[in-house]
Design a protein around this motif. Structure first.
Motif, PDB file in Angstrom:
ATOM      1  N   ARG A 140       0.872  -1.172   0.000  1.00 51.82           N
ATOM      2  CA  ARG A 140       0.000   0.000   0.000  1.00 51.82           C
ATOM      3  C   ARG A 140       0.904   1.215   0.000  1.00 51.82           C
ATOM      4  O   ARG A 140       1.762   1.353   0.874  1.00 51.82           O
ATOM      5  N   GLU A 142       1.385   4.008   1.153  1.00 57.91           N
ATOM      6  CA  GLU A 142       0.980   4.890   2.242  1.00 57.91           C
ATOM      7  C   GLU A 142       1.557   6.294   2.036  1.00 57.91           C
ATOM      8  O   GLU A 142       2.709   6.430   1.620  1.00 57.91           O
ATOM      9  N   VAL A 149       8.433  -1.031  10.543  1.00 56.91           N
ATOM     10  CA  VAL A 149       7.467  -1.989   9.980  1.00 56.91           C
ATOM     11  C   VAL A 149       6.059  -1.781  10.550  1.00 56.91           C
ATOM     12  O   VAL A 149       5.121  -2.464  10.144  1.00 56.91           O
ATOM     13  N   MET A 150       5.924  -0.861  11.490  1.00 53.11           N
ATOM     14  CA  MET A 150       4.604  -0.574  12.050  1.00 53.11           C
ATOM     15  C   MET A 150       3.677  -0.029  10.961  1.00 53.11           C
ATOM     16  O   MET A 150       2.525  -0.410  10.859  1.00 53.11           O
ATOM     17  N   ARG A 151       4.162   0.893  10.186  1.00 53.20           N
ATOM     18  CA  ARG A 151       3.409   1.382   9.035  1.00 53.20           C
ATOM     19  C   ARG A 151       4.341   1.401   7.843  1.00 53.20           C
ATOM     20  O   ARG A 151       4.973   2.399   7.518  1.00 53.20           O
ATOM     21  N   GLY A 152       4.464   0.240   7.230  1.00 54.72           N
ATOM     22  CA  GLY A 152       5.326   0.127   6.060  1.00 54.72           C
ATOM     23  C   GLY A 152       4.506   0.342   4.798  1.00 54.72           C
ATOM     24  O   GLY A 152       3.292   0.564   4.855  1.00 54.72           O
ATOM     25  N   MET A 157       0.727  -9.724   5.791  1.00 56.91           N
ATOM     26  CA  MET A 157      -0.597  -9.833   6.413  1.00 56.91           C
ATOM     27  C   MET A 157      -1.071 -11.281   6.350  1.00 56.91           C
ATOM     28  O   MET A 157      -0.795 -11.987   5.387  1.00 56.91           O
ATOM     29  N   GLU A 278      -3.559  -0.836  15.851  1.00 49.16           N
ATOM     30  CA  GLU A 278      -4.447  -1.840  15.236  1.00 49.16           C
ATOM     31  C   GLU A 278      -3.600  -3.012  14.744  1.00 49.16           C
ATOM     32  O   GLU A 278      -2.770  -2.855  13.869  1.00 49.16           O
ATOM     33  N   GLY A 280      -5.274  -6.162  14.149  1.00 48.99           N
ATOM     34  CA  GLY A 280      -6.142  -7.030  13.362  1.00 48.99           C
ATOM     35  C   GLY A 280      -7.451  -6.334  13.075  1.00 48.99           C
ATOM     36  O   GLY A 280      -7.819  -5.369  13.756  1.00 48.99           O
ATOM     37  N   HIS A 281      -8.141  -6.820  12.045  1.00 52.16           N
ATOM     38  CA  HIS A 281      -9.398  -6.176  11.656  1.00 52.16           C
ATOM     39  C   HIS A 281     -10.260  -7.225  10.979  1.00 52.16           C
ATOM     40  O   HIS A 281      -9.794  -7.919  10.081  1.00 52.16           O
ATOM     41  N   PHE A 283     -14.142  -8.155   9.167  1.00 54.44           N
ATOM     42  CA  PHE A 283     -15.292  -7.544   8.496  1.00 54.44           C
ATOM     43  C   PHE A 283     -16.293  -8.602   8.067  1.00 54.44           C
ATOM     44  O   PHE A 283     -15.898  -9.658   7.567  1.00 54.44           O
ATOM     45  N   GLY A 313      -8.146  -9.682   8.701  1.00 57.28           N
ATOM     46  CA  GLY A 313      -6.710  -9.440   8.526  1.00 57.28           C
ATOM     47  C   GLY A 313      -5.963  -9.351   9.841  1.00 57.28           C
ATOM     48  O   GLY A 313      -6.496  -8.852  10.839  1.00 57.28           O
ATOM     49  N   ILE A 314      -4.739  -9.863   9.823  1.00 59.11           N
ATOM     50  CA  ILE A 314      -3.823  -9.647  10.955  1.00 59.11           C
ATOM     51  C   ILE A 314      -2.527  -9.082  10.372  1.00 59.11           C
ATOM     52  O   ILE A 314      -2.002  -9.614   9.387  1.00 59.11           O
ATOM     53  N   GLY A 315      -2.037  -8.026  10.964  1.00 60.05           N
ATOM     54  CA  GLY A 315      -0.795  -7.409  10.494  1.00 60.05           C
ATOM     55  C   GLY A 315       0.399  -8.147  11.079  1.00 60.05           C
ATOM     56  O   GLY A 315       0.901  -7.791  12.143  1.00 60.05           O
ATOM     57  N   ARG A 318       3.538  -5.975  11.297  1.00 58.78           N
ATOM     58  CA  ARG A 318       3.294  -4.932  12.304  1.00 58.78           C
ATOM     59  C   ARG A 318       3.381  -5.509  13.717  1.00 58.78           C
ATOM     60  O   ARG A 318       3.815  -4.833  14.654  1.00 58.78           O
TER      61      ARG A 318
HETATM   62  P1  ATP Z   1      -4.458   1.235   9.273  1.00 66.54           P
HETATM   63  O1  ATP Z   1      -5.755   1.821   9.817  1.00 66.54           O
HETATM   64  O2  ATP Z   1      -3.429   0.993  10.341  1.00 66.54           O
HETATM   65  O3  ATP Z   1      -3.939   1.974   8.091  1.00 66.54           O
HETATM   66  P2  ATP Z   1      -6.047  -0.547   7.764  1.00 66.54           P
HETATM   67  O4  ATP Z   1      -7.307  -0.439   8.530  1.00 66.54           O
HETATM   68  O5  ATP Z   1      -5.906   0.188   6.505  1.00 66.54           O
HETATM   69  O6  ATP Z   1      -4.824  -0.203   8.728  1.00 66.54           O
HETATM   70  P3  ATP Z   1      -6.652  -3.285   7.141  1.00 66.54           P
HETATM   71  O7  ATP Z   1      -7.075  -3.156   5.729  1.00 66.54           O
HETATM   72  O8  ATP Z   1      -7.661  -3.444   8.192  1.00 66.54           O
HETATM   73  O9  ATP Z   1      -5.690  -2.084   7.510  1.00 66.54           O
HETATM   74  O10 ATP Z   1      -5.517  -4.429   7.203  1.00 66.54           O
HETATM   75  C1  ATP Z   1      -5.451  -5.483   8.157  1.00 66.54           C
HETATM   76  C2  ATP Z   1      -4.250  -5.344   9.070  1.00 66.54           C
HETATM   77  O11 ATP Z   1      -3.042  -5.163   8.338  1.00 66.54           O
HETATM   78  C3  ATP Z   1      -4.330  -4.136   9.969  1.00 66.54           C
HETATM   79  O12 ATP Z   1      -5.111  -4.416  11.105  1.00 66.54           O
HETATM   80  C4  ATP Z   1      -2.881  -3.904  10.314  1.00 66.54           C
HETATM   81  O13 ATP Z   1      -2.498  -4.717  11.417  1.00 66.54           O
HETATM   82  C5  ATP Z   1      -2.138  -4.369   9.086  1.00 66.54           C
HETATM   83  N1  ATP Z   1      -1.696  -3.220   8.288  1.00 66.54           N
HETATM   84  C6  ATP Z   1      -2.455  -2.396   7.544  1.00 66.54           C
HETATM   85  N2  ATP Z   1      -1.723  -1.439   6.948  1.00 66.54           N
HETATM   86  C7  ATP Z   1      -0.442  -1.678   7.329  1.00 66.54           C
HETATM   87  C8  ATP Z   1       0.808  -1.033   7.034  1.00 66.54           C
HETATM   88  N3  ATP Z   1       0.868   0.017   6.234  1.00 66.54           N
HETATM   89  N4  ATP Z   1       1.918  -1.539   7.594  1.00 66.54           N
HETATM   90  C9  ATP Z   1       1.874  -2.624   8.402  1.00 66.54           C
HETATM   91  N5  ATP Z   1       0.734  -3.263   8.706  1.00 66.54           N
HETATM   92  C10 ATP Z   1      -0.417  -2.802   8.184  1.00 66.54           C
END
Ligand code: ATP
Ligand code: MG
Length: 435
Positions: A140, A142, A149-152, A157, A278, A280-281, A283, A313-315, A318
């Motif tokens: 992505r 971003e 790697v927290m927000r790469g 995933m 976050e 995990g998420h 839906f 999803g699980i990061g 992250r």
């Molecule tokens: P965020 O709100 O942190 O941008 P997201 O809601 O866009 O995440 P999801 O589509 O729900 O992300 O993706 C599932 C999981 O993937 C997230 O819960 C997160 O743990 C992980 N994840 C998402 N974007 C990233 C990222 N840029 N880098 C690392 N892990 C990520």
């Protein structure tokens, strides 16, 4: 593994580009190195942790009956045109044109591909339910990659996709993932709280984010105090009705910033306001993809029905950082059992001293023979440097052998989490580590 042969480029200085502790420690412990903005190389120590986390995630998915597959990272844009998301997804999607001028993309998520796999291979309700998962890299683009790697931009995933004939069935699939996530995060040593969440570009109505609390978290979160010490479920029967268990969590107020509302009904003193990460998420989105993409099955009455779907999803990458945020001290990382890159570090304080070398070789051999992952510090560094490195990389146990102790048949055993050190006979140390 012998430290003298192991690629472990530790740093003494704090790297100036790292703003949060997990990023600093991952760089200092030689776990990762940046390749380009938001894109990382995983060095041996980091990869070991990533693989351990993957394995915990995999075991908990398998326990629910979900099946592992592997979908491609590079996807065809046509599928995204079918779902209607190609134009909506925006600049986060890395778009690629191949030599035949076909539009491709590096997958930011896999709903379309999973729906396509399903529609091509499942035709009857008899094959339902299905839940397919993978552990795969995403990209992505971003706007602000940060915190390592927290927000790469490229990240690993675990994502899965459930397919059911009815809403009730889909709800059960959702509940299974809800419970599996609680268990997964608990096994990783984390307290993850499920919170009502916005569904964003994935769509749908029912959604929870799993959030770990940390001062460095990017989102503001609110929850009922009782959620903080609610234990994760054990011995789950995934075929039983999981609704009461799920309700016992969701009936306590928990919401991220976007979903927080003033009439939450939690008494003043019971509302925790904190920052969260976050991890995990999940839906449920019904037929949002199956209807436009024609993912239908023949129902018992012979009619054709679009399947009810969910995605989860699980990061994974992250989480490496998330675990460090939750578990470290001034000296470095403190890995919880189960994700540590090695179980035990053996430190030889006097390489070249025949007796000490002998004891260390013996310990190293016996621990490995018993199935332990061992990092053996056989370098000729100073004792202080050896201790600092072992503390920095955070292995749960250290066995320290030096000439003085060895002369008495003793070694020192140090537990990283508590810092406690005990002098023990070699056999007692082994018994304690293998017990
Ligand atoms: P965020 O709100 O942190 O941008 P997201 O809601 O866009 O995440 P999801 O589509 O729900 O992300 O993706 C599932 C999981 O993937 C997230 O819960 C997160 O743990 C992980 N994840 C998402 N974007 C990233 C990222 N840029 N880098 C690392 N892990 C990520
Ligand atoms: Mg999300």
């Amino acid at each position: 593994m012998r430290l003298s042969r192991f690629l472990l480029p530790t740093l003494k200085e704090t790297p100036s580009e790292a703003e949060i502790v997990s990023h600093r420690l991952m760089l200092r412990a030689g776990m990762i190195r940046q390749h380009a903005s938001g894109i990382y190389n995983w060095l041996p120590l980091g990869l070991r942790v990533l693989r351990k986390i993957e394995q915990v995630v995999r075991e908990e998915q398998d326990a629910t009956g979900a099946q592992e597959i592997l979908m491609p990272t590079i996807q065809s844009a046509d599928l995204w045109r079918e779902s209607g998301r190609y134009d909506d997804y925006g600049k986060e999607m890395l778009r690629i044109v191949d030599r035949h001028e076909r539009d491709m993309l590096y997958g930011p998520t896999h709903e379309e591909v999973a729906t396509d796999v399903f529609r091509k291979n499942v035709k009857s309700y008899r094959a339902l339910p299905q839940n397919l998962y993978q552990i795969q890299w995403k990209f992505r683009d971003e706007v602000r990659p940060r915190f390592g790697v927290m927000r790469g931009r490229e990240f690993l995933m675990k994502d899965n996709y459930s397919f059911d004939l009815t809403y009730e069935g889909a709800r059960h699939s959702y509940n299974k993932m809800f419970v599996a996530y609680l268990r997964t995060f608990a096994r990783l040593g984390l307290k993850a709280i499920p919170m009502a969440a916005d569904t964003g570009p994935i769509g749908g109505k029912l959604s929870h984010e799993f959030i770990i609390l940390a001062d460095t978290g990017e989102s503001a979160v609110f929850c009922h105090r009782d959620l903080l010490d609610k234990p994760a479920p054990e011995n789950v029967d995934y075929d039983s009705d999981l609704q009461p268990l799920v309700d016992s969590w969701t009936s306590l107020y928990a919401a991220t910033d976007e979903m927080h509302h003033p009439d939450h009904g939690v008494p003043e003193g019971d509302l925790v306001s904190a920052r969260g990460i976050e991890v995990g998420h999940i839906f449920h989105f019904g037929t949002k993809y199956s209807a436009p993409m024609g993912a239908t099955v023949t129902a018992p009455d012979g009619s054709s029905q679009a399947v009810f779907m969910g995605s989860y999803g699980i990061g994974v990458s992250r989480l490496v950082a998330g675990i460090i945020e939750a578990s470290h001290d001034d000296n470095g990382i403190i890995w919880p059992d189960g994700v540590a890159p090695f179980d035990i570090g053996v430190i030889n304080l006097k390489v070249g001293d025949a007796a000490t070398d002998g004891v260390c070789a013996d310990l190293y051999g016996r621990l490995r023979a018993a199935g332990k992952d061992v990092l053996f510090d056989d370098t000729d560094d100073r004792a202080g440097a050896k201790f600092a490195t072992m503390d920095l990389i955070g292995l749960p146990w250290q066995v320290i052998a030096g000439p003085k102790g060895v002369a008495k048949g003793m070694v020192e055993l140090k537990e990283r989490a508590t810092g406690e050190r005990h002098e023990l006979s070699i056999d007692s140390a082994l018994a304690k580590l293998l017990g």
